[in-house]
Each structure stands twice: as structure tokens, then as C-alpha cells.
Scaffold this motif. Sequence first.
Motif, PDB file in Angstrom:
ATOM      1  N   LEU A 202      31.048 -45.186  -8.255  1.00 57.99           N
ATOM      2  CA  LEU A 202      29.604 -44.989  -8.408  1.00 57.99           C
ATOM      3  C   LEU A 202      29.262 -44.295  -9.723  1.00 57.99           C
ATOM      4  O   LEU A 202      28.273 -44.643 -10.368  1.00 57.99           O
ATOM      5  N   SER A 203      30.084 -43.312 -10.127  1.00 56.41           N
ATOM      6  CA  SER A 203      29.794 -42.612 -11.375  1.00 56.41           C
ATOM      7  C   SER A 203      29.963 -43.529 -12.575  1.00 56.41           C
ATOM      8  O   SER A 203      29.219 -43.431 -13.539  1.00 56.41           O
ATOM      9  N   VAL A 204      30.917 -44.447 -12.506  1.00 51.47           N
ATOM     10  CA  VAL A 204      31.089 -45.406 -13.598  1.00 51.47           C
ATOM     11  C   VAL A 204      29.964 -46.444 -13.574  1.00 51.47           C
ATOM     12  O   VAL A 204      29.361 -46.751 -14.598  1.00 51.47           O
ATOM     13  N   ALA A 205      29.638 -46.949 -12.379  1.00 51.62           N
ATOM     14  CA  ALA A 205      28.654 -48.024 -12.261  1.00 51.62           C
ATOM     15  C   ALA A 205      27.235 -47.561 -12.583  1.00 51.62           C
ATOM     16  O   ALA A 205      26.496 -48.261 -13.269  1.00 51.62           O
ATOM     17  N   TYR A 206      26.835 -46.406 -12.095  1.00 52.77           N
ATOM     18  CA  TYR A 206      25.441 -45.990 -12.228  1.00 52.77           C
ATOM     19  C   TYR A 206      25.188 -44.972 -13.329  1.00 52.77           C
ATOM     20  O   TYR A 206      24.113 -44.933 -13.897  1.00 52.77           O
ATOM     21  N   LEU A 207      26.180 -44.139 -13.625  1.00 57.37           N
ATOM     22  CA  LEU A 207      25.962 -43.083 -14.609  1.00 57.37           C
ATOM     23  C   LEU A 207      26.716 -43.311 -15.909  1.00 57.37           C
ATOM     24  O   LEU A 207      26.505 -42.594 -16.872  1.00 57.37           O
ATOM     25  N   GLY A 208      27.600 -44.274 -15.920  1.00 57.77           N
ATOM     26  CA  GLY A 208      28.374 -44.539 -17.120  1.00 57.77           C
ATOM     27  C   GLY A 208      29.412 -43.460 -17.397  1.00 57.77           C
ATOM     28  O   GLY A 208      29.848 -43.308 -18.532  1.00 57.77           O
ATOM     29  N   LEU A 209      29.789 -42.706 -16.398  1.00 57.65           N
ATOM     30  CA  LEU A 209      30.793 -41.667 -16.572  1.00 57.65           C
ATOM     31  C   LEU A 209      32.178 -42.249 -16.366  1.00 57.65           C
ATOM     32  O   LEU A 209      32.348 -43.265 -15.705  1.00 57.65           O
ATOM     33  N   ALA A 210      33.170 -41.606 -16.943  1.00 56.83           N
ATOM     34  CA  ALA A 210      34.554 -42.041 -16.781  1.00 56.83           C
ATOM     35  C   ALA A 210      35.440 -40.805 -16.764  1.00 56.83           C
ATOM     36  O   ALA A 210      35.023 -39.739 -17.230  1.00 56.83           O
ATOM     37  N   PRO A 211      36.644 -40.936 -16.244  1.00 58.85           N
ATOM     38  CA  PRO A 211      37.550 -39.782 -16.282  1.00 58.85           C
ATOM     39  C   PRO A 211      37.837 -39.370 -17.723  1.00 58.85           C
ATOM     40  O   PRO A 211      37.847 -40.194 -18.646  1.00 58.85           O
ATOM     41  N   VAL A 212      38.066 -38.104 -17.925  1.00 53.10           N
ATOM     42  CA  VAL A 212      38.336 -37.575 -19.259  1.00 53.10           C
ATOM     43  C   VAL A 212      39.723 -38.028 -19.695  1.00 53.10           C
ATOM     44  O   VAL A 212      40.689 -37.945 -18.945  1.00 53.10           O
ATOM     45  N   SER A 213      39.815 -38.505 -20.937  1.00 47.40           N
ATOM     46  CA  SER A 213      41.085 -38.961 -21.486  1.00 47.40           C
ATOM     47  C   SER A 213      42.005 -37.768 -21.718  1.00 47.40           C
ATOM     48  O   SER A 213      41.557 -36.662 -22.021  1.00 47.40           O
TER      49      SER A 213
END
Length: 143
Positions: free
Chosen positions: A76-87
Motif C-alpha cells: 500500500l505504501s508503494v502503490a498509494y504513497l510512492g514510498l519504498a524501503p530505504v536502500s
Amino acid sequence: MSLLDRRVRGFRLVDLVAAGLLVVLVFGVYLAKTMAGRERVEIARVERQIREEKARIRLLQAEVAHLEEPARLEHLSVAYLGLAPVSIKRDVNADGLADIARTAANTGRLPDHGMPAAPHAPLGIDPTRPVPEPAPKPEADAE
């Protein structure tokens, strides 16, 4: 004539009192059983309600567990907020923060990614050094 031998309309007084007590006892037992039956129905209703509430609690706990699944939250965070895990390239210790801040201040870009550090021009100071005290203002002579 004693009280036990006294007769009323052909019946001894003791027999009439005993029959009256018997009727009162029968009526009392009937009322007690009726009230106990009502209480049993009420207890069964409350127990059924408790079972239903426990089932509802289990359902809500399962729903919360589903809603809090890390994989679902990540999707959901990737799909709706454009967030991703920190590299892992972004991982830095306390000593490395000063180098990153100095590089960003001098070049205006963050290291390794070429991303702009901030929307403003590069700083003219070293952010790792303490800020010097401002010089005292010269006092104007009162004339």
C-alpha cells in the motif's frame, strides 16, 4: 373443648389451617419455579451474547492482524504513497553524517545519487563547525 378439636362447618380447625398452608406452599413453589425459569432464560441469553461477542472479538483480531501485515502495508505504501524501503546505500553512521553534510553544502548535491540537497544555493559555511558568535554591533553615539 380445645383449639385442636374445635370444628368449623364440620371440619376441624387444624385441618383447615393445614389445608391453607398447603395451598400457600403450592403457590409459593409455583412462583419460585416460574421465577427460576425466567432467570434460566435470562442466563442463557447472556451466555449466548457472551459467545457472540467472543466470536466478534476473534473476528476483529483476525482483521487487525490482516490489516497490520507488513507485506500488505509495504504494498500500500508503494502503490498509494510512492514510498519504498530505504536502500542500504543510505545507511550511515554518526561520523559519516558530517561528510555528507559537508559535501551537500559545497556541491548542492547528495553523494552517490546526484539528487539535489535542497532547493536553495549551496551554503557558504561548514555545517560541521560550530556557528561563531555574532560580532557586537557598534553603538551609535547619541548626539
